[in-house]
Write an enzyme that holds these catalytic residues in place. Structure first.
Site, mmCIF file in Angstrom:
data_model
loop_
_atom_site.group_PDB
_atom_site.id
_atom_site.type_symbol
_atom_site.label_atom_id
_atom_site.label_comp_id
_atom_site.label_asym_id
_atom_site.label_seq_id
_atom_site.Cartn_x
_atom_site.Cartn_y
_atom_site.Cartn_z
ATOM 1 N N LYS A 119 0.863 -1.184 0.000
ATOM 2 C CA LYS A 119 0.000 0.000 0.000
ATOM 3 C C LYS A 119 0.887 1.217 0.000
ATOM 4 C CE LYS A 119 -4.468 0.912 0.208
ATOM 5 N NZ LYS A 119 -5.554 0.016 -0.203
HETATM 6 N N1 GLU Z 1 -7.121 0.009 -3.602
HETATM 7 C C1 GLU Z 1 -7.869 -1.169 -3.900
HETATM 8 C C2 GLU Z 1 -7.936 -2.063 -2.674
HETATM 9 O O1 GLU Z 1 -7.816 -1.602 -1.550
HETATM 10 C C3 GLU Z 1 -7.356 -1.880 -5.142
HETATM 11 C C4 GLU Z 1 -5.939 -2.381 -5.075
HETATM 12 C C5 GLU Z 1 -5.403 -2.909 -6.391
HETATM 13 O O2 GLU Z 1 -6.144 -2.989 -7.350
HETATM 14 O O3 GLU Z 1 -4.205 -3.230 -6.420
HETATM 15 O O4 GLU Z 1 -8.200 -3.227 -2.783
#
Ligand code: GLU
Length: 431
Positions: A119
């Site tokens: 993240k």
């Molecule tokens: N931000 C989204 C999540 O929390 C998508 C993450 C992604 O597609 O890598 O799942």
């Protein structure tokens, strides 16, 4: 001077300070105990592999230079490249990003995607920046984290207050530095540069697929059911639209400024049009429409509650007052472990974040596969495959929950943790 906004640690009912990371670890420990996980393996998963803190100087439109703090965390990459979104929010901090990276590891594992968890985030209020300032912030942040990202290493995606345009800037900045176009470095891109059909709607669509399965399993009827949705960003707005199409009456929605409620149901498309013009959901008017706060929205009498905003919205303080029979977590980490226990005793069916909102990363995976193959799938194909994977993950988790007489969150973490642990064990500890 940059304004440093540290998120204050909240306290639980025993007045202990906690952070989202503490919550994530409590969820992991509960699952580890249930599956009898070996202590050494557990210890490894209880740490983030690496965390990068960067400073991001940005030339503002008025000539000043402002400096923002950003992060990129890899929680675990045992099952594949690091995967996870990037958020822009004034409350972003390292503990939060670590927790979100952990949840990505678990989310990818519960869906059985060949990814680890990551993240990223920048502590900034994106609403206060011009488009040019946002572009310069994004490009400098990309440059600062370029030592971590790459199509085989770490693939960012949109999260709160980032979107397809943000991904286009990241893709372009990375491509400029390597000297060729690298569409596979991010997912959630515009279609024109290697994005996937269906990616924009994927998170909301996945939420609705899991709600449908949960209703079937419980013998409940979806048409005519009522829903309240907290948060009207990408996930919340699409969930509202698709729930309405499935015959659900969406009676309350909110955004960061508050919300509206109408017992006869709200028009999701009209709400989306208001937001697209830069308005607030509370600008929605009509007969029997009244205003609600975000806190009131959570306690609205309804069948389905969809938290689709920030972490830690459902806590020991309000859990006992919630009326919904099902909670579908479109947000990451909206429910604290203490609240989980209260809801379990109240017999509320929880579709946990790492399952319910996994549609986004699942179609991100499809997008990455299409980029690698330079071959694009149709929207129907994307949606059909998404439905298949979501239903299969739902049933694996549901069966685990039933066999062990545990709630769906614990079951989802048990399934995911087992997969991460098996991969760790098979690969061994280096050296
Ligand atoms: N931000 C989204 C999540 O929390 C998508 C993450 C992604 O597609 O890598 O799942």
């Amino acid at each position: 001077m940059p304004v440093m906004i540290e998120k204050k640690l909240k306290t639980d009912s025993a007045n202990r300070a906690y952070s989202p990371w503490d919550h994530a670890m409590a969820q992991m420990n509960a699952a580890a105990k249930k599956i009898g996980l070996n202590e050494s393996i557990l210890k490894k998963i209880a740490y983030c592999k690496r965390a990068l803190i960067v400073s991001i100087p940005v030339k503002m439109d008025d000539g000043r230079v402002e400096v923002f703090e950003g992060y990129r965390v890899h929680h675990n990459v045992v099952r594949g490249p690091a995967k996870g979104g990037i958020r822009y929010h004034p409350d972003v901090n390292l503990e939060e990003i670590k927790a979100l990276a952990f949840w990505m590891t678990m989310k990818c594992a519960v869906m059985n995607l060949p990814y680890g968890g990551a993240k990223g985030g920048v502590r900034v209020d994106p609403k206060k920046l011009s488009l040019g300032e946002l572009e310069r912030l994004t490009r400098r942040y990309t440059s600062e984290i370029s030592i971590l990202i790459g199509p085989d290493r770490d693939i960012p995606a949109p999260d709160m207050y980032t979107n397809a345009q943000t991904m286009a800037w990241i893709m372009d900045t990375y491509s400029m530095s390597v000297g060729y176009s690298a569409p596979g470095v991010v997912t959630g891109k515009p279609l024109e540069i290697g994005g996937s059909y269906g990616r924009f709607e994927a998170t909301g669509r996945g939420v609705v697929v899991t709600v449908e399965e949960a209703f079937k399993q419980n013998g409940w009827k979806l048409p005519g059911a009522t829903a309240a949705i907290q948060g009207f960003g990408n996930a919340g707005s699409v969930a509202a639209k698709l729930l309405s199409l499935a015959g659900v009456k969406v009676i309350a929605v909110s955004d960061s400024k508050g919300g509206v409620i109408c017992p006869q149901g709200l028009d999701a498309e009209r709400l989306m049009a208001i937001k697209a013009k830069g308005g607030r959901v509370s600008d929605y008017d009509g007969k029997n429409v009244s205003v609600v706060t975000n806190a009131e929205l959570l306690e609205t009498p309804c069948d389905i509650l969809v938290p689709a905003a920030m972490e830690e919205q459902i806590t020991s303080q309000n859990a006992s007052r919630l009326k919904a029979k099902l909670i579908a977590e479109a947000a990451n980490g909206p429910t604290t472990p203490e609240a989980d226990e209260i809801l379990w005793k109240k017999n509320v069916f929880i579709l946990p974040d790492i399952l319910a909102n996994a549609g986004g990363v699942t179609v991100s995976y499809f997008e990455w596969v299409q980029d690698i193959q330079s071959y694009s799938w149709t929207e129907d194909e994307v949606n059909a495959r998404l439905g298949e994977l979501m239903r299969s993950a739902f049933h694996t988790v549901h069966q685990t929950a039933q066999q062990n007489n545990v709630h769906m969150r614990l079951a989802a973490h048990m399934v995911a943790l087992k997969r991460v642990a098996q991969a760790t064990e098979i690969r061994g500890i280096y050296p």
